[in-house]
Design a protein around this motif. Structure first.
Motif, PDB file in Angstrom:
ATOM      1  N   ILE A  76       0.866  -1.296  -0.037  1.00 45.47           N
ATOM      2  CA  ILE A  76       0.033   0.075   0.054  1.00 45.47           C
ATOM      3  C   ILE A  76       0.840   1.249   0.029  1.00 45.47           C
ATOM      4  O   ILE A  76       2.051   1.214   0.298  1.00 45.47           O
ATOM      5  CB  ILE A  76      -0.944   0.000   0.963  1.00 45.47           C
ATOM      6  CG1 ILE A  76      -0.189  -0.037   2.490  1.00 45.47           C
ATOM      7  CG2 ILE A  76      -1.904  -1.304   1.283  1.00 45.47           C
ATOM      8  CD1 ILE A  76      -1.039   0.188   3.866  1.00 45.47           C
ATOM      9  N   LYS A  77       0.214   2.459  -0.127  1.00 47.10           N
ATOM     10  CA  LYS A  77       1.091   3.691  -0.014  1.00 47.10           C
ATOM     11  C   LYS A  77       0.367   4.437   1.018  1.00 47.10           C
ATOM     12  O   LYS A  77      -0.995   4.678   0.808  1.00 47.10           O
ATOM     13  CB  LYS A  77       1.032   4.159  -1.474  1.00 47.10           C
ATOM     14  CG  LYS A  77       2.084   4.269  -2.472  1.00 47.10           C
ATOM     15  CD  LYS A  77       2.365   5.343  -3.474  1.00 47.10           C
ATOM     16  CE  LYS A  77       3.004   5.045  -4.587  1.00 47.10           C
ATOM     17  NZ  LYS A  77       4.682   5.016  -4.069  1.00 47.10           N
ATOM     18  N   VAL A  78       1.311   5.032   1.879  1.00 43.94           N
ATOM     19  CA  VAL A  78       0.558   5.792   2.981  1.00 43.94           C
ATOM     20  C   VAL A  78       1.424   6.975   2.926  1.00 43.94           C
ATOM     21  O   VAL A  78       2.560   7.185   3.193  1.00 43.94           O
ATOM     22  CB  VAL A  78       0.685   5.062   4.387  1.00 43.94           C
ATOM     23  CG1 VAL A  78       0.241   5.975   5.337  1.00 43.94           C
ATOM     24  CG2 VAL A  78      -0.089   3.773   4.263  1.00 43.94           C
ATOM     25  N   ASP A  79       0.694   8.269   2.742  1.00 46.59           N
ATOM     26  CA  ASP A  79       1.347   9.451   2.306  1.00 46.59           C
ATOM     27  C   ASP A  79       2.459   9.298   1.334  1.00 46.59           C
ATOM     28  O   ASP A  79       3.908  10.058   1.907  1.00 46.59           O
ATOM     29  CB  ASP A  79       1.955   9.919   3.874  1.00 46.59           C
ATOM     30  CG  ASP A  79       0.958  10.323   5.096  1.00 46.59           C
ATOM     31  OD1 ASP A  79      -0.474  10.490   4.532  1.00 46.59           O
ATOM     32  OD2 ASP A  79       1.181   9.924   6.149  1.00 46.59           O
ATOM     33  N   GLY A  80       2.338   8.621   0.467  1.00 41.96           N
ATOM     34  CA  GLY A  80       3.298   8.449  -0.602  1.00 41.96           C
ATOM     35  C   GLY A  80       4.446   7.673  -0.354  1.00 41.96           C
ATOM     36  O   GLY A  80       5.488   7.552  -1.240  1.00 41.96           O
ATOM     37  N   ILE A  81       4.358   6.894   0.681  1.00 42.11           N
ATOM     38  CA  ILE A  81       5.375   5.994   1.072  1.00 42.11           C
ATOM     39  C   ILE A  81       4.902   4.655   1.064  1.00 42.11           C
ATOM     40  O   ILE A  81       3.943   4.426   1.339  1.00 42.11           O
ATOM     41  CB  ILE A  81       5.862   6.212   2.662  1.00 42.11           C
ATOM     42  CG1 ILE A  81       6.338   7.860   2.827  1.00 42.11           C
ATOM     43  CG2 ILE A  81       7.018   5.079   2.948  1.00 42.11           C
ATOM     44  CD1 ILE A  81       6.511   8.119   4.217  1.00 42.11           C
ATOM     45  N   ASP A  82       5.694   3.632   0.217  1.00 40.16           N
ATOM     46  CA  ASP A  82       5.457   2.405   0.191  1.00 40.16           C
ATOM     47  C   ASP A  82       5.349   1.568   1.348  1.00 40.16           C
ATOM     48  O   ASP A  82       6.773   1.656   2.041  1.00 40.16           O
ATOM     49  CB  ASP A  82       6.360   1.679  -0.942  1.00 40.16           C
ATOM     50  CG  ASP A  82       6.148   2.112  -2.276  1.00 40.16           C
ATOM     51  OD1 ASP A  82       5.048   2.367  -2.597  1.00 40.16           O
ATOM     52  OD2 ASP A  82       7.131   2.282  -3.131  1.00 40.16           O
ATOM     53  N   MET A  83       4.482   0.859   1.664  1.00 38.58           N
ATOM     54  CA  MET A  83       4.287   0.233   2.883  1.00 38.58           C
ATOM     55  C   MET A  83       3.674  -1.136   2.565  1.00 38.58           C
ATOM     56  O   MET A  83       3.198  -1.436   1.537  1.00 38.58           O
ATOM     57  CB  MET A  83       3.630   0.902   4.030  1.00 38.58           C
ATOM     58  CG  MET A  83       4.380   2.031   4.521  1.00 38.58           C
ATOM     59  SD  MET A  83       3.840   2.488   5.993  1.00 38.58           S
ATOM     60  CE  MET A  83       4.793   4.330   6.117  1.00 38.58           C
ATOM     61  N   VAL A  84       3.670  -2.206   3.594  1.00 40.53           N
ATOM     62  CA  VAL A  84       2.971  -3.381   3.540  1.00 40.53           C
ATOM     63  C   VAL A  84       2.169  -3.668   4.731  1.00 40.53           C
ATOM     64  O   VAL A  84       2.754  -3.421   5.691  1.00 40.53           O
ATOM     65  CB  VAL A  84       4.085  -4.562   3.360  1.00 40.53           C
ATOM     66  CG1 VAL A  84       3.599  -6.035   3.231  1.00 40.53           C
ATOM     67  CG2 VAL A  84       4.997  -4.327   2.481  1.00 40.53           C
ATOM     68  N   ILE A  85       1.043  -3.969   4.625  1.00 42.08           N
ATOM     69  CA  ILE A  85       0.006  -4.499   5.424  1.00 42.08           C
ATOM     70  C   ILE A  85      -0.092  -5.860   5.321  1.00 42.08           C
ATOM     71  O   ILE A  85      -0.652  -6.574   4.414  1.00 42.08           O
ATOM     72  CB  ILE A  85      -1.419  -3.740   5.363  1.00 42.08           C
ATOM     73  CG1 ILE A  85      -2.107  -3.919   6.519  1.00 42.08           C
ATOM     74  CG2 ILE A  85      -2.137  -3.858   4.065  1.00 42.08           C
ATOM     75  CD1 ILE A  85      -3.389  -3.127   6.774  1.00 42.08           C
ATOM     76  N   MET A  86      -0.198  -6.488   6.487  1.00 45.66           N
ATOM     77  CA  MET A  86      -0.213  -8.097   6.726  1.00 45.66           C
ATOM     78  C   MET A  86      -0.703  -8.473   8.115  1.00 45.66           C
ATOM     79  O   MET A  86      -0.487  -7.803   8.967  1.00 45.66           O
ATOM     80  CB  MET A  86       1.362  -8.658   6.743  1.00 45.66           C
ATOM     81  CG  MET A  86       2.269  -8.430   7.623  1.00 45.66           C
ATOM     82  SD  MET A  86       3.617  -9.022   7.090  1.00 45.66           S
ATOM     83  CE  MET A  86       4.593  -7.897   6.058  1.00 45.66           C
ATOM     84  N   PRO A  87      -1.177  -9.546   8.251  1.00 43.79           N
ATOM     85  CA  PRO A  87      -1.670 -10.122   9.678  1.00 43.79           C
ATOM     86  C   PRO A  87      -0.506 -10.359  10.252  1.00 43.79           C
ATOM     87  O   PRO A  87       0.490 -10.733   9.661  1.00 43.79           O
ATOM     88  CB  PRO A  87      -2.553 -11.481   9.060  1.00 43.79           C
ATOM     89  CG  PRO A  87      -2.283 -11.588   7.640  1.00 43.79           C
ATOM     90  CD  PRO A  87      -1.873 -10.697   7.100  1.00 43.79           C
ATOM     91  N   GLU A  88      -0.466 -10.236  11.710  1.00 46.76           N
ATOM     92  CA  GLU A  88       0.657 -10.348  12.310  1.00 46.76           C
ATOM     93  C   GLU A  88       1.043 -12.057  12.092  1.00 46.76           C
ATOM     94  O   GLU A  88       2.431 -12.290  12.465  1.00 46.76           O
ATOM     95  CB  GLU A  88       0.394 -10.323  13.909  1.00 46.76           C
ATOM     96  CG  GLU A  88       1.452 -10.434  14.672  1.00 46.76           C
ATOM     97  CD  GLU A  88       1.132 -10.562  16.254  1.00 46.76           C
ATOM     98  OE1 GLU A  88       1.864  -9.854  17.069  1.00 46.76           O
ATOM     99  OE2 GLU A  88      -0.155 -11.066  16.571  1.00 46.76           O
ATOM    100  N   ASN A  89       0.522 -12.703  11.916  1.00 46.90           N
ATOM    101  CA  ASN A  89       0.987 -14.296  11.914  1.00 46.90           C
ATOM    102  C   ASN A  89       1.694 -14.551  10.608  1.00 46.90           C
ATOM    103  O   ASN A  89       2.325 -15.689  10.382  1.00 46.90           O
ATOM    104  CB  ASN A  89      -0.309 -15.324  12.119  1.00 46.90           C
ATOM    105  CG  ASN A  89      -1.014 -15.122  10.886  1.00 46.90           C
ATOM    106  OD1 ASN A  89      -1.085 -14.316   9.844  1.00 46.90           O
ATOM    107  ND2 ASN A  89      -2.217 -16.267  11.098  1.00 46.90           N
TER     108      ASN A  89
END
Length: 97
Positions: A76-89
């Protein structure tokens, strides 16, 4: 780093670490570069609801450095920064310094 996205349940948002730069002068386009497999946790959800209606505690917290699978999570992009969203497991390990 504060982000304006709050993950739900047992999801975490990870900012991937910097990729190694090539010293030979060869420029590789972003689409062909290998994605980072470690990064810093920037947001953590409250935890999943258990069978007894109590929240499960999260093993990671904001500021932890973690290792995750190569193709884990959703980019995903958050405030123009590439990030990754995932379940903790999906997180494989936490770096300890």
């Amino acid at each position: 780093m504060a982000v304006n996205v709050q993950p739900l349940q047992n999801f975490v948002i990870v900012k991937p670490g910097k990729k190694e730069e090539m010293r030979s002068g060869i420029i590789i386009p972003d689409t062909a570069q290998e994605k980072g497999q470690e990064g810093e946790v920037v947001a953590v959800g409250p935890g999943r609801m258990g069978k007894d209606n109590a929240r499960e505690t999260m093993d990671v917290k904001v500021g932890d450095f973690v290792i995750y699978p190569k193709f884990g999570g959703t980019e995903i992009k958050v405030d123009g920064i590439d990030m990754v969203i995932m379940p903790e497991n999906q997180i494989l390990a936490k770096k300890i310094y």
